[in-house]
Design an enzyme around this catalytic site. Sequence first.
Site, PDB file in Angstrom:
ATOM      1  N   CYS A  90      13.699  19.739-103.507  1.00 56.33           N
ATOM      2  CA  CYS A  90      12.317  19.852-103.039  1.00 56.33           C
ATOM      3  C   CYS A  90      12.131  21.228-102.402  1.00 56.33           C
ATOM      4  CB  CYS A  90      12.025  18.759-102.021  1.00 56.33           C
ATOM      5  SG  CYS A  90      10.360  18.858-101.321  1.00 56.33           S
ATOM      6  N   CYS A  93      11.517  20.636 -98.360  1.00 50.28           N
ATOM      7  CA  CYS A  93      12.532  20.142 -97.414  1.00 50.28           C
ATOM      8  C   CYS A  93      13.962  20.268 -97.921  1.00 50.28           C
ATOM      9  CB  CYS A  93      12.242  18.694 -97.038  1.00 50.28           C
ATOM     10  SG  CYS A  93      12.529  17.526 -98.399  1.00 50.28           S
ATOM     11  N   CYS A 149       9.836  14.399 -97.251  1.00 53.15           N
ATOM     12  CA  CYS A 149       8.723  15.134 -96.629  1.00 53.15           C
ATOM     13  C   CYS A 149       7.351  14.799 -97.218  1.00 53.15           C
ATOM     14  CB  CYS A 149       8.974  16.638 -96.730  1.00 53.15           C
ATOM     15  SG  CYS A 149       8.832  17.288 -98.415  1.00 53.15           S
ATOM     16  N   CYS A 169       7.470  14.147-115.031  1.00 50.88           N
ATOM     17  CA  CYS A 169       6.791  15.398-115.332  1.00 50.88           C
ATOM     18  C   CYS A 169       6.545  16.088-113.986  1.00 50.88           C
ATOM     19  CB  CYS A 169       5.488  15.066-116.039  1.00 50.88           C
ATOM     20  SG  CYS A 169       4.667  16.453-116.791  1.00 50.88           S
TER      21      CYS A 169
END
Length: 182
Positions: A90, A93, A149, A169
Amino acid sequence: MAHLLWALPRLPLREVSARALRGQGASFGHVVRSRHRDAGSLTKCEPSLSKSEWQKKLTPEQFYVTREKGTEPPFSGIYLNNKEPGMYHCVCCDSPLFSSEKKFCSGTGWPSFSEAHGTSGADESNTGILRSLDTSLGSARTEVICKQCEAHLGHVFPDGPEPTGQRFCINSVALKFKPSKH
């Protein structure tokens, strides 16, 4: 479209509180109930940053996609054609989300994965993602959110390759790629 609507009730959705999806509770953690565990189990999420803190941390495009549930233009993402071995995290985070081993070319214009990192069969309780029903465009889709997050990552569809049949996706700007160490 009818096939998609027929398949949606069969997808393993996780219940996410409305408060969590609105991004409120910036100074306090909140709890998310998950259907993938026993009915009483809870998953603790970390506190979220304020809107201005996210704007300082992220580029305008990253903020638009991850915090305002936007979408990058198709075929524009830096990870669309990435074939290096490694892990996709991510961008907000740094939570590990998808392995390059599960990445495939879907031809849709966004990086696609057949399952989230940590998936065991149909069990996603040890992954870094949550699923949420998204009706923002007037039809039912399944949104993919970072469990840590609450960043919007993209959507998952029931038209992926076997054995999972899923196509995650995911927006490139929502990801940070870390190559495997050789």
